[in-house]
Scaffold this motif. Sequence first.
Motif, PDB file in Angstrom:
ATOM      1  N   LEU A 478       0.815  -1.218   0.000  1.00 54.86           N
ATOM      2  CA  LEU A 478       0.000   0.000   0.000  1.00 54.86           C
ATOM      3  C   LEU A 478       0.849   1.268   0.000  1.00 54.86           C
ATOM      4  N   ALA A 479       1.961   1.233  -0.767  1.00 54.65           N
ATOM      5  CA  ALA A 479       2.846   2.398  -0.799  1.00 54.65           C
ATOM      6  C   ALA A 479       2.176   3.620  -1.408  1.00 54.65           C
ATOM      7  N   GLY A 480       1.099   3.426  -2.150  1.00 50.21           N
ATOM      8  CA  GLY A 480       0.439   4.550  -2.794  1.00 50.21           C
ATOM      9  C   GLY A 480      -0.440   5.361  -1.880  1.00 50.21           C
ATOM     10  N   LEU A 481      -0.714   4.855  -0.686  1.00 49.95           N
ATOM     11  CA  LEU A 481      -1.538   5.629   0.239  1.00 49.95           C
ATOM     12  C   LEU A 481      -0.794   6.868   0.715  1.00 49.95           C
ATOM     13  N   PRO A 482      -1.512   7.975   0.934  1.00 52.24           N
ATOM     14  CA  PRO A 482      -0.841   9.153   1.496  1.00 52.24           C
ATOM     15  C   PRO A 482      -0.234   8.813   2.849  1.00 52.24           C
ATOM     16  N   SER A 483       0.893   9.445   3.148  1.00 54.28           N
ATOM     17  CA  SER A 483       1.547   9.224   4.428  1.00 54.28           C
ATOM     18  C   SER A 483       0.617   9.625   5.559  1.00 54.28           C
ATOM     19  N   GLY A 484       0.569   8.773   6.588  1.00 54.45           N
ATOM     20  CA  GLY A 484      -0.236   9.105   7.757  1.00 54.45           C
ATOM     21  C   GLY A 484      -1.717   8.857   7.585  1.00 54.45           C
ATOM     22  N   TRP A 485      -2.100   8.108   6.541  1.00 50.43           N
ATOM     23  CA  TRP A 485      -3.535   7.838   6.334  1.00 50.43           C
ATOM     24  C   TRP A 485      -4.083   7.073   7.522  1.00 50.43           C
ATOM     25  N   ARG A 486      -5.192   7.492   8.020  1.00 51.80           N
ATOM     26  CA  ARG A 486      -5.821   6.860   9.176  1.00 51.80           C
ATOM     27  C   ARG A 486      -7.311   6.625   8.910  1.00 51.80           C
ATOM     28  N   ASN A 487      -7.843   5.527   9.506  1.00 48.48           N
ATOM     29  CA  ASN A 487      -9.301   5.371   9.510  1.00 48.48           C
ATOM     30  C   ASN A 487      -9.940   6.468  10.347  1.00 48.48           C
ATOM     31  N   VAL A 488      -9.205   6.894  11.382  1.00 45.64           N
ATOM     32  CA  VAL A 488      -9.676   8.003  12.212  1.00 45.64           C
ATOM     33  C   VAL A 488      -8.785   9.202  11.896  1.00 45.64           C
ATOM     34  N   PRO A 489      -9.170  10.063  10.948  1.00 43.48           N
ATOM     35  CA  PRO A 489      -8.270  11.105  10.443  1.00 43.48           C
ATOM     36  C   PRO A 489      -7.907  12.168  11.461  1.00 43.48           C
ATOM     37  N   ALA A 490      -8.591  12.247  12.591  1.00 46.06           N
ATOM     38  CA  ALA A 490      -8.252  13.273  13.576  1.00 46.06           C
ATOM     39  C   ALA A 490      -7.004  12.916  14.371  1.00 46.06           C
ATOM     40  N   PHE A 491      -6.540  11.677  14.245  1.00 49.02           N
ATOM     41  CA  PHE A 491      -5.386  11.246  15.042  1.00 49.02           C
ATOM     42  C   PHE A 491      -4.103  11.773  14.403  1.00 49.02           C
ATOM     43  N   PRO A 492      -3.274  12.549  15.139  1.00 58.09           N
ATOM     44  CA  PRO A 492      -2.086  13.156  14.523  1.00 58.09           C
ATOM     45  C   PRO A 492      -0.900  12.199  14.495  1.00 58.09           C
ATOM     46  N   GLN A 493       0.033  12.493  13.614  1.00 62.77           N
ATOM     47  CA  GLN A 493       1.332  11.828  13.623  1.00 62.77           C
ATOM     48  C   GLN A 493       2.282  12.648  14.495  1.00 62.77           C
ATOM     49  N   VAL A 494       3.236  11.956  15.107  1.00 65.31           N
ATOM     50  CA  VAL A 494       4.158  12.614  16.023  1.00 65.31           C
ATOM     51  C   VAL A 494       5.584  12.220  15.651  1.00 65.31           C
ATOM     52  N   ALA A 495       6.461  13.203  15.566  1.00 65.07           N
ATOM     53  CA  ALA A 495       7.886  12.962  15.364  1.00 65.07           C
ATOM     54  C   ALA A 495       8.653  13.803  16.371  1.00 65.07           C
ATOM     55  N   ARG A 496       9.702  13.234  16.918  1.00 66.74           N
ATOM     56  CA  ARG A 496      10.501  13.939  17.917  1.00 66.74           C
ATOM     57  C   ARG A 496      11.944  14.005  17.445  1.00 66.74           C
ATOM     58  N   PHE A 497      12.548  15.175  17.617  1.00 66.65           N
ATOM     59  CA  PHE A 497      13.917  15.411  17.170  1.00 66.65           C
ATOM     60  C   PHE A 497      14.721  16.073  18.276  1.00 66.65           C
ATOM     61  N   THR A 498      16.022  15.847  18.233  1.00 70.62           N
ATOM     62  CA  THR A 498      16.945  16.698  18.981  1.00 70.62           C
ATOM     63  C   THR A 498      17.375  17.808  18.047  1.00 70.62           C
ATOM     64  N   ILE A 505      12.558  18.781  20.264  1.00 68.12           N
ATOM     65  CA  ILE A 505      11.421  19.445  19.637  1.00 68.12           C
ATOM     66  C   ILE A 505      10.483  18.368  19.104  1.00 68.12           C
ATOM     67  N   GLU A 506       9.217  18.483  19.459  1.00 62.48           N
ATOM     68  CA  GLU A 506       8.210  17.514  19.033  1.00 62.48           C
ATOM     69  C   GLU A 506       7.321  18.138  17.962  1.00 62.48           C
ATOM     70  N   VAL A 507       7.100  17.401  16.892  1.00 62.62           N
ATOM     71  CA  VAL A 507       6.240  17.859  15.800  1.00 62.62           C
ATOM     72  C   VAL A 507       4.992  16.979  15.762  1.00 62.62           C
ATOM     73  N   ARG A 508       3.836  17.607  15.815  1.00 63.63           N
ATOM     74  CA  ARG A 508       2.563  16.901  15.635  1.00 63.63           C
ATOM     75  C   ARG A 508       1.898  17.466  14.388  1.00 63.63           C
ATOM     76  N   TYR A 509       1.486  16.581  13.508  1.00 63.20           N
ATOM     77  CA  TYR A 509       0.829  17.058  12.289  1.00 63.20           C
ATOM     78  C   TYR A 509      -0.219  16.041  11.864  1.00 63.20           C
ATOM     79  N   ARG A 510      -1.172  16.514  11.072  1.00 59.58           N
ATOM     80  CA  ARG A 510      -2.249  15.653  10.579  1.00 59.58           C
ATOM     81  C   ARG A 510      -2.496  15.970   9.119  1.00 59.58           C
ATOM     82  N   LEU A 511      -2.504  14.910   8.321  1.00 60.51           N
ATOM     83  CA  LEU A 511      -2.842  15.049   6.910  1.00 60.51           C
ATOM     84  C   LEU A 511      -4.259  14.556   6.685  1.00 60.51           C
ATOM     85  N   ASP A 512      -4.970  15.206   5.759  1.00 62.64           N
ATOM     86  CA  ASP A 512      -6.300  14.696   5.437  1.00 62.64           C
ATOM     87  C   ASP A 512      -6.175  13.539   4.452  1.00 62.64           C
ATOM     88  N   ARG A 513      -7.293  12.975   4.037  1.00 59.84           N
ATOM     89  CA  ARG A 513      -7.240  11.769   3.216  1.00 59.84           C
ATOM     90  C   ARG A 513      -6.743  12.036   1.806  1.00 59.84           C
TER      91      ARG A 513
END
Length: 691
Positions: A478-498, A505-513
Motif C-alpha cells: 500500500l505504498a500509494g496511500l498518502p503518508s499518515g492515512w488513518r481510519n480516524v483522520p483526527a489522530f495526529p502523527q508525532v515525530a521527535r527530534f533533537t 522538539i516535538e512535531v505533531r501534524y495531521r494530513l487529510d485523506r
Amino acid sequence: MITRLLVANRGEIARRVFATCRALGVQTVAVHSDADADAPFVADADHAVRLPGNTPAETYLRVEGILDAARRAGADAVHPGYGFLAENAEFAAAVTDAGLTWVGPPAKAIAAMGDKMEAKALLAEAGVPMLPTWTDPDEITDFPVLVKASAGGGGRGMRVVRDAADLAEAVASARREAAAAFGDGTVFIERYVERGRHVEVQIFGDSHGTVVALGVRDCSIQRRHQKIVEEAPGVLPPAVRERLHDAAVAAGRAVDYVGAGTVEFLLTPDGDIFFLEMNTRLQVEHPVTELTTGLDLVRLQLLVAEGEPLPERATDPHWMRGHAIEVRLCAEDPAQGFRPATGTLHRFSIPGVNCEFGNLQRPGLRLDSGVVNGSVVSVHYDSMLAKVIAWAPTRTEAARALAGVLARAELHGVATNRDLLVRILRSPEFAAVDIDTGFLDRHSEVFEPLLPADQLPLVALAAALASAAGRRASAPVLAGLPSGWRNVPAFPQVARFTGPDGNEIEVRYRLDRAGRLADWSTSPAASGLATSAATSVSGSDPTRGGIAGHTTSDRGSPAVALVEATPQRVVLDVDGVRRAFRVHRVGSAVFVDGPDGAASLAELPRFPLPTAALAAGSLLAPLPGAVTRVHVRVGQRVSAGDLLLTLEAMKLEHPVLAPADGVVAELPVPAGGQVDTGAVLAVVNPEEAQS
C-alpha cells in the motif's frame, strides 16, 4: 627538469600541487598516514606511499620516512606544501643532500627566517620596521603583549596577555602548544597593537637575483590568531601599499630569497607598518593572489626550482585585476570556542563552482578542497576542510557571491564555521573595510546561526514530512496511500527530534485523506510560527493557486500549506510564499537546508532504550584527545569559569572550565591520559548540592 614530484603534505594543498603537475605533465607522488589512506589527495596522485601510523610525529614529520618514500617511488623532486616540514631547514637540506630537487627556498633562507628572533634582528638591519620584542617575561612592564612561538606560524602558540598576573601561564601554555605543533617550544613576546590589521605581501625570487612583490593581501579577520577570511588586493592607501612592497622586497633580498614566500606585517590605525614574520613557503591564502594576478604560483615554484628565471609576466607591475576573497571552511563550532569537530562528512556540496585549484577566466568561484562526500574528519590533523574563493571585478561583488554560495552549500555530518563566514561577509563593517584582528571579539552578532530561531519549527516540520514520505516510499504494501492515512483522520502523527541546540522538539501534524496538511504544531513552542495550541483548519484558497489544507493557529501564526513532500524535498506555502527545503537523511540524522539557513536534527526513537545515567555535574570530552594538564584536585572548591584541565586535540589546546560554583568530586583521567568523545573528564558537584 622535474619529472616526478613528491608532495610531503596532505589534504587540499597536496591536491592543489597535483593539479598544476597534471597540467605540466609532471608525475606525482603522495605520502599518507593510515588515517589518510582513503583521502582524496591520495587518489589524485599517480603514486602513493604509506607512512605507517597516524599522528604527524609518526608520519608527515618524519624526514627519513619521507625521503625513503621518494626513493621507493622514484621521485626526483619534493614539494613541502605548507605546515609540517615546509619551513624546516634541516628537511630542505636533507632533500638536496639526497640528490633531489627542493621546490622551495634554500635551507639557509629557511633557517634565517625560521627563528623569528634572529629574523627580526637580520631584517631590522635591512631597514624593515619592527615592534618592541622581549624574550625574558620579567622585562615586561607594559601591557597588552602577544606571546608567539618562535619556530612556527598558523596562530599556534600565540596568546594575548593583558595583565601581568596571566603572563607566566600564557608563556607556559604557548610553549606546550608550540612544542606539540612544531617540535620547538621557544617563544618570544611582542607589544600587542589594538585594532591592528594583519596584511602581507606575496614575494617571489629566482636564482638569478630577482625578487618581486605580487601584491598585498589583507588577512585581518582571524579566530584564535588564525586567518579565516583573506582578500587581495588589500584595501589600502597607495603610499602604504608602496611601503609594504618595498619592505617585503628588502626582506627577501636580505636573505637572497628564491621561491615563493610571504612577508607579514601589522598595520596600525595610524598607518604605521611593523614586520611580524616571514613565511618561507606557499601560504594557505595564495589563491587570492593567483586570481588577481592570473599567475599560477605553483607553476612558478617549479620553474624557479628548475633554475629558470621568473617570467616577464611575474615582474610586470601592472598585473592586478579585480578582487578575490577566500574563506577557510573548517570543521569546528564557533559557538563553542571554535571547538574542532570530527566525524563523517556525509555530504559536501558547494554549488556554482567554476573551477577547482585553478585560475578563473571570468568572475566566479574556485574551490580548493581536501574532502569529498564521505570523507572522515579525524582528530589527528587540523580542522580545515576547504578554501572557497570568489573573484569578481569589485570587492562588493566578490563578497556577495561568496556569501551566497556558502549559504546554499550542503555541509552535512560535522559542525562547520559556514554560518559565521556568511555573516562576516554580509556585515556592514566588512563592507566598509572596518576590519582588524579583533573583529570577532567586537562583533558577537556574527556568531548567530543563519537560521532564525523562529524558523526551526518549519525545519522540523519539513524533516517530519520528508521522513514520513521516505517510509511510504519504502513500504512493502500500500505504498500509494498518502503518508499518515488513518481510519480516524483526527489522530495526529508525532515525530521527535533533537535540535541544533541539543533540546528536544516535538512535531505533531495531521494530513487529510487527500494528503494535504490539515494542522500541525510543535512543542516546546517557538514564537512566530507554530505553537502547541490547537490549530483550526482553513479550507482551499483559490487565490493561492489551488493550494489546499493550509493551517492557521488561534494565536495568529502564519498559514502553512503542504505543496510537495518527498524523502529529499519538502515545499511549504507559508502565508502565500513558497519555501523549499532540501532534506538528507543518514540513519537517525536529518539534515535540512532551507532558504533561510540549515539545521541538523536527530530523529528520536519512539521507544528509546534505557541508558546509564551520568552523575550530575559531569563534564564530557567534546572530541577525542589527550589530557595534557590537570589544574585542580578532588575535593577542591572551584568557581564558575575556573580552569579544571586542558585537553589537546587536533593540534590545539582546549581548556575545560567549571560550569558552575562547586566542589570537584571526580577526576577520572590523569594527565597524559587519552580519551574518546563523551568520556567523563571531571565531575563538579554544584554549590547547592554541598549543603
